[in-house]
Design an enzyme around this catalytic site. Structure first.
Site, PDB file in Angstrom:
ATOM      1  N   ASP A 311      31.234  51.964  83.547  1.00 46.18           N
ATOM      2  CA  ASP A 311      30.985  51.210  82.328  1.00 46.18           C
ATOM      3  C   ASP A 311      31.713  51.957  81.212  1.00 46.18           C
ATOM      4  O   ASP A 311      31.931  53.165  81.312  1.00 46.18           O
ATOM      5  CB  ASP A 311      29.479  51.164  82.059  1.00 46.18           C
ATOM      6  CG  ASP A 311      29.157  50.539  80.714  1.00 46.18           C
ATOM      7  OD1 ASP A 311      29.630  49.424  80.450  1.00 46.18           O
ATOM      8  OD2 ASP A 311      28.451  51.183  79.924  1.00 46.18           O
ATOM      9  N   LYS A 312      32.104  51.263  80.153  1.00 45.30           N
ATOM     10  CA  LYS A 312      32.865  51.924  79.084  1.00 45.30           C
ATOM     11  C   LYS A 312      31.955  52.576  78.053  1.00 45.30           C
ATOM     12  O   LYS A 312      31.959  53.798  77.879  1.00 45.30           O
ATOM     13  CB  LYS A 312      33.812  50.932  78.395  1.00 45.30           C
ATOM     14  CG  LYS A 312      34.634  51.573  77.261  1.00 45.30           C
ATOM     15  CD  LYS A 312      35.569  50.568  76.629  1.00 45.30           C
ATOM     16  CE  LYS A 312      34.823  49.547  75.780  1.00 45.30           C
ATOM     17  NZ  LYS A 312      34.229  50.153  74.542  1.00 45.30           N
TER      18      LYS A 312
END
Length: 617
Positions: A311-312
């Site tokens: 996930d960023k």
């Protein structure tokens, strides 16, 4: 009775430990053999009780588990009066099972945490046109709902009227609120930070995005819980082989003592402790270095990972938007920044907070006639000047002259993935700031370490726009980057990778990440993330220290290798002992037991090496 004994298995483990300590103290300190033998005999009887019950239950379903061999070996040890071996083996077997189970017993509470976060009520438009509060279960597709500032959106729907900013962190994981207006989509479980919206319900109940998150977590956790431990698979062949060999020897020699000796020597003392001691040492090393590993299955699967999906926001990036770039178009810098900070202090928008934090201590000016322009920014009177703070659309609305250089700066800031905050004073552009989520320090170097450890694919999935995600991927040298991803999109993509034969680890920190954390072979949660993400995951990086990820992967590889070494040592020694007992004259019970105990010591010392493990590069 069986249920009672199995329910007290942990208590039995500790009572056995105390009895073993008492036994050896009485022998070494007081030379009291009666207490020594009595304590070990009681410890053996207590310890073998739950193991024997598990053996019986396994045999009922036609499975010859390692519990069967341990039970028979302990009974054999009693017949030849080797209480020391029987007591220690039963304790080590129970203690190893306790340590593994202890790290896994919290995962099911993730479902409860998720359901508690779901919206419970909604303001529904009734036949008379008034809005009344009803249970969310009473909302049907097509109903019109009212969402006020600070309220949770009760269903997935489409905006009919109104404007506002919604915090979609529970769905997309992104920290910056998203502007909503007519015909835009909203999701259940998100929070309206400002404004008022009327929406029409498109999906309700379990069909909402949030409802599907809960369903995905349940399904993924159920499929994971069916995995068998490696040692049980191995014992499927090992245990019957030792039993058959013992019976054959007894039938041929009619020597019951020899047959029992084979069972005792074949008892997987080193095998039983070899895997748990490696796990415990690996888990202990991880804990000291800020990594929580939840059991032996995790270690085995993590060591084989070839694809890591990130996930960023909050994972590769810090998770809080900050001013990354600035351009000033005036000589009166302090004055303009003072005007800007004074205006932004009137707002609780995350971009405003980032600007105030960046400017820091500065002169405060009185702010009058504040006008919030929805979807644009703020216009106010500050120290006798008309100050506009917001995006390009607001500047155009205020007829602010944007020069060619300023437009070039705006284009450059946007290409770098920034959200823009422009400041105009009396119709003249004075400042431009670019705000974006910052990449965690050292992430790039740590990703390179993952590659050197054998990870072939590094992928980022984010709810953010594709341009921003591509920028992060290019800067960090990732293999793939995908934006505009909802939770079901992320978990679906992970499923596609697994269908291709990839061993996938997913790294995330939010509620929206929990389905992917549960579905991936290995779910890795940042320690500052939500409780749901942490409990759903298999590995937790405490304090959200990304630099611990390469250490965690290297440690699991070392631990898996150590387990294989211990299994080889344990099985090799047993085979040599059994062969020597059958085919040689010099092998005696005392020599065999000495080698047997030495093998246990060897696998323990080999496992303890993991406590000193450090990543070499």
């Amino acid at each position: 009775m069986q249920k009672f004994i199995l329910g007290k298995k942990n208590h039995i483990t500790w009572i056995s430990a105390v009895l073993i300590v008492i036994a050896f103290m009485s022998k070494l300190a007081f030379e009291n053999i009666e207490i020594f033998i009595g304590s070990l005999a009681i410890a053996s009887i207590l310890g073998v009780a739950p193991i024997a019950i598990q053996a019986y239950q396994a045999l009922r379903v036609k499975v010859v588990s390692i519990d069967v061999l341990v039970t028979i070996a302990v009974l054999g040890a009693f017949l030849i009066q080797n209480f020391e071996e029987s007591a220690i083996v039963t304790f080590l077997f129970l203690f190893g099972a306790f340590l593994e189970q202890r790290t896994l017993n919290k995962t099911r509470s993730a479902i409860k945490e998720l359901t508690e976060m779901a919206p419970e009520s909604a303001l529904k438009q009734m036949e008379n046109g008034e809005f009344e509060e009803v249970e969310v279960d009473e909302v049907d597709v097509g109903d019109i709902l009212l969402v006020k500032t600070g309220a949770k959106v009760p269903v997935d729907g489409t905006v009919l009227t109104g404007e506002g900013h919604i915090n979609e962190a529970s769905i997309t994981g992104e920290s910056v609120p998203v502007s909503k207006k007519k015909d835009t989509q909203v999701y259940a479980g998100t929070i309206l930070e400002n404004g008022t919206l009327q929406i029409v319900a498109d999906r309700v109940g379990e069909d909402t995005t949030f409802g599907r998150i809960i369903e995905l977590v349940e399904e993924a956790q159920d499929s994971k819980s069916e995995a068998e431990r490696f040692i049980d698979r191995f014992s499927k062949y090992y245990t019957p082989a030792v039993l058959v060999l013992s019976i054959i020897v007894w039938l041929i020699s009619r020597n019951i003592e020899l047959a029992i000796t084979i069972l005792v020597l074949g008892c997987p003392g080193a095998l039983v402790i070899g895997v748990p001691v490696s796990n415990v040492a690996g888990i202990g090393n991880g804990a000291r270095h800020g990594v929580l590993l939840k059991g032996s299955e995790v270690i085995n699967d993590f060591s084989r990972v070839d694809t890591v999906v990130f996930d960023k926001t909050g994972t590769l990036t810090i998770g809080n938007p900050k001013v990354a770039e600035q351009q000033i178009y005036t000589d009166n810098v302090d004055e303009v920044l003072g005007y800007l900070a004074s205006v932004e202090n009137e707002s609780d928008h995350p971009l405003a907070k980032a600007v105030v934090e960046y400017i820091g201590d500065t002169k405060a000016y009185p702010v009058e006639k504040t006008d919030v322009v929805k979807g644009g920014g703020i216009v106010a009177q500050v120290d006798g000047h008309r100050v506009a703070v917001g995006n390009v659309a607001l500047m155009e609305q205020e007829k602010v002259d944007i020069t060619g250089k300023a437009r070039a700066d705006i284009a450059r800031f946007e290409e770098n993935g920034n959200s823009l905050v422009l400041t105009a004073v009396d119709g003249e552009l004075k400042a431009l700031m670019g705000i974006r989520d910052q990449i965690r320090p050292g992430v790039k170097e740590n990703l390179q370490k993952l590659k050197r450890l054998g990870v072939k694919n590094l992928v980022v999935l984010s709810g953010d726009n594709q341009g921003t995600v591509d920028l992060v991927a290019r800067e960090l040298g990732l293999t793939e980057a995908h934006g505009h991803m909802l939770p079901e999109d992320k978990s679906g993509y992970i499923g596609e990778l697994q269908a291709k034969g990839r061993i996938v680890a997913f790294v995330g920190d939010g509620v929206n990440d929990s389905p992917s954390l549960a579905l991936a072979q290995i779910g890795i949660a940042m320690g500052s993330g939500t409780d749901v993400a942490i409990e759903t995951s298999d590995v937790v990086l405490m304090n959200s220290d990304f630099s611990r990820l390469p250490h965690a992967l290297g440690l699991t590889k070392a631990t898996a290798n150590n387990m294989r070494q211990n299994i080889l040592i344990a099985v090799g020694v047993v085979l040599i002992l059994l062969a020597s007992l059958v085919f040689s004259e010099w092998m005696s019970m005392s020599i065999g037991m000495l080698v047997h105990e030495a093998s246990i010591l060897v696998v323990i010392l080999n496992g303890m090496r993991l406590l000193r493990y450090k990543l070499r590069y």
